[in-house]
Design a protein around this motif. Sequence first.
Motif, short mmCIF file in Angstrom:
data_model
loop_
_atom_site.label_atom_id
_atom_site.label_comp_id
_atom_site.label_asym_id
_atom_site.label_seq_id
_atom_site.Cartn_x
_atom_site.Cartn_y
_atom_site.Cartn_z
N ASP A 76 13.05 33.67 108.89
CA ASP A 76 13.39 34.64 107.86
C ASP A 76 13.24 34.00 106.49
O ASP A 76 12.79 32.85 106.36
N ALA A 77 13.62 34.74 105.44
CA ALA A 77 13.40 34.26 104.07
C ALA A 77 14.17 32.99 103.76
O ALA A 77 13.81 32.25 102.84
N GLN A 78 15.22 32.71 104.50
CA GLN A 78 16.01 31.50 104.29
C GLN A 78 15.57 30.35 105.19
O GLN A 78 16.16 29.26 105.15
N GLY A 79 14.54 30.58 105.99
CA GLY A 79 14.04 29.54 106.88
C GLY A 79 14.76 29.45 108.21
O GLY A 79 14.60 28.48 108.95
N ASN A 80 15.54 30.48 108.55
CA ASN A 80 16.27 30.49 109.81
C ASN A 80 15.42 31.13 110.92
O ASN A 80 14.76 32.15 110.68
N PRO A 81 15.43 30.56 112.13
CA PRO A 81 14.65 31.15 113.22
C PRO A 81 15.19 32.52 113.63
O PRO A 81 16.41 32.74 113.70
N VAL A 82 14.27 33.46 113.87
CA VAL A 82 14.62 34.80 114.36
C VAL A 82 13.70 35.13 115.53
O VAL A 82 12.61 34.56 115.66
N PRO A 83 14.13 36.03 116.43
CA PRO A 83 13.33 36.33 117.62
C PRO A 83 11.94 36.87 117.32
O PRO A 83 11.74 37.61 116.35
N GLU A 229 11.53 39.82 114.30
CA GLU A 229 12.64 40.49 113.64
C GLU A 229 12.54 40.38 112.11
O GLU A 229 13.22 41.12 111.40
N ALA A 230 11.69 39.48 111.62
CA ALA A 230 11.52 39.34 110.17
C ALA A 230 10.57 40.39 109.61
O ALA A 230 10.49 40.57 108.39
N ALA A 231 9.83 41.07 110.48
CA ALA A 231 8.85 42.06 110.02
C ALA A 231 9.55 43.35 109.59
O ALA A 231 10.60 43.71 110.11
N SER A 232 8.94 44.03 108.63
CA SER A 232 9.50 45.30 108.15
C SER A 232 8.78 46.50 108.73
O SER A 232 9.03 47.64 108.34
N THR A 340 11.42 22.95 96.95
CA THR A 340 11.74 24.11 97.79
C THR A 340 11.85 23.76 99.27
O THR A 340 12.05 24.65 100.09
N THR A 341 11.75 22.47 99.61
CA THR A 341 11.94 22.07 101.00
C THR A 341 13.41 22.21 101.36
O THR A 341 14.26 21.55 100.76
N PRO A 342 13.75 23.06 102.33
CA PRO A 342 15.17 23.34 102.61
C PRO A 342 15.97 22.10 102.99
O PRO A 342 15.52 21.28 103.80
N LEU A 527 6.85 31.53 104.38
CA LEU A 527 7.44 30.50 103.54
C LEU A 527 6.42 29.52 103.01
O LEU A 527 6.70 28.74 102.10
N TYR A 528 5.21 29.53 103.57
CA TYR A 528 4.12 28.69 103.10
C TYR A 528 3.30 29.39 102.02
O TYR A 528 2.28 28.86 101.57
N GLY A 529 3.70 30.61 101.64
CA GLY A 529 2.95 31.35 100.65
C GLY A 529 1.71 32.03 101.19
O GLY A 529 0.85 32.48 100.43
#
Length: 539
Positions: A76-83, A229-232, A340-342, A527-529
């Motif tokens: 997701d936008a915060q770099g957290n894994p989502v299904p 799950e990150a897709a809209s 920007t590296t978390p 997140l890689y642009g």
Amino acid sequence: MSALSHRIVRIGAACVVISLALGGCASGETSDGEQSLTFAIEGANISDGHLDIHKTQIDASAMVLRNVFDSLVDLDAQGNPVPWLAQSWTVAEDGLTYTFHLRNDVTFQDGEPFNAAAVQANFDHVVAPETESAQALSLLGGDLYAGTDIVDDYTVNVRFTAPFAPFLQNASSTLLGFYSPVVLETHADELAAGGPGITVGSGPFELTDFTPGQQLVMEKFTDYNWPSEAASHSGPALLDRLVITILPESAVRIGALTSGEADVATDLPPSSVKDLGSEVAVTSIDLPGLPYSLYLNDGFGVFRDVKVRQAFRQGMDIDSAVKTVFSGQYDRAWSILGPTTPNAYDASLEGTWQYDRKKANALLDEAGWTVRDTEGYRTKEGKRLSATWTAYTPVSEENQSLANAFQEDLKAIGFELVRENLEPAQYMEKYTPRAFDLTDWAFSGVDPDLLRNHLHSDGYQTVSTVSRPDIDALLDGAAASTDPTQRADLYRQVQQWNNDFVSIVPIYVPSAITAAGLHVRGLAYDLYGRPLFYGVSVT
């Protein structure tokens, strides 16, 4: 991330070239209602055997092939894994086993089912010696990877010999995406060259035509209905056709965009923004990971001496060069991780090593390089102080301009810097045995474990041939730790060490700059642009 609007400036000469290069490709909605989009990329090296996602190390390959291949998880936008292909997962208490529960409704573009056997087959392919994987193998844990076991048709256990904390983030990468098992069985030796019927995944677009060095044509996979799950968006892609055109010259990509023969263009230099206009939206995303840097081989030539390495860094006016070359739109880098590296960047290093010609000269005097030859270069025992910068072509105009500036700076302290721009095959002849003084690149990544690839004694991109057990221990400890605070402290120590040892000289923090016509709707970025086209439509 920033979105910028600018006044359109037509590039006449570039537009003429584009008409020939694109062959009059049309974008937008066709007369029969189909949605088509043309995406212009630099991509010069994609055709050089870089279409195997499990083997390539080329960012452009990962960007392009994201449209074809899905992964176990997304970020997701915060770099957290989502299904994504895995609908859930658990991690064993000892950190050695990841159990993934897979979706049961996914098929590959050739009709084969995605299941536990497919995961096992793909990870087996990554680690197979004949694949010659480096980056994907590292993402899978390298020597720490112990194997993938099938629990049932839609459950797998991925095992490691020691805890490997970065794995969930790494599992989101295109490079750990999934081929149809049939392709792995029947076309394994053709994956690097790629093409229709070979580059077969489960993603929203299917590769239907590939002309090496020119373009890739993708058609939407009409059965697709398993986005992350990150897709809209859900269901098949909104675009019917995605044409990816390879245009190595940035001016030509700009011309394609401003003439309307491309809808989206990426890999744009900062200086190009002024040539775009109010009908174009520009997005610039600072990349996480390792900034564009110079990698000094401290096991070879003059860089064996730490004082020479320190003087080399101190003798370059990096601030002025980056500001001038990139018109103030890129920030100079201070550390071997970008800001920007978390959960990793050490901001305390900012401002700690400014350009200082006097200090650089003093360091070289201390190192014994006290005599000057007739051209003003320092010598010791009859040998000139000289280093060759070996670069991988193509070299951007901006990076070449930086090199020219650094050559002049170093000449002023009596240090000769020789440029050597080599074709890929020639470059690898020197790179593989580490028979060079220095080289350059940037390496984007959302997990700081990428430093293990560049600084660990066993790292596949480590330039030095000198073993450093103390640094290995820090990097191994960070890879094994699941405590964010502990990992951040270990990576801080690695960054501090490099600041003194000068194995890598950070130069600038790159941004992924993409421009799109305002008729392009729903364009998203990872997140890689990198642009994501699954939910895109054109009006």
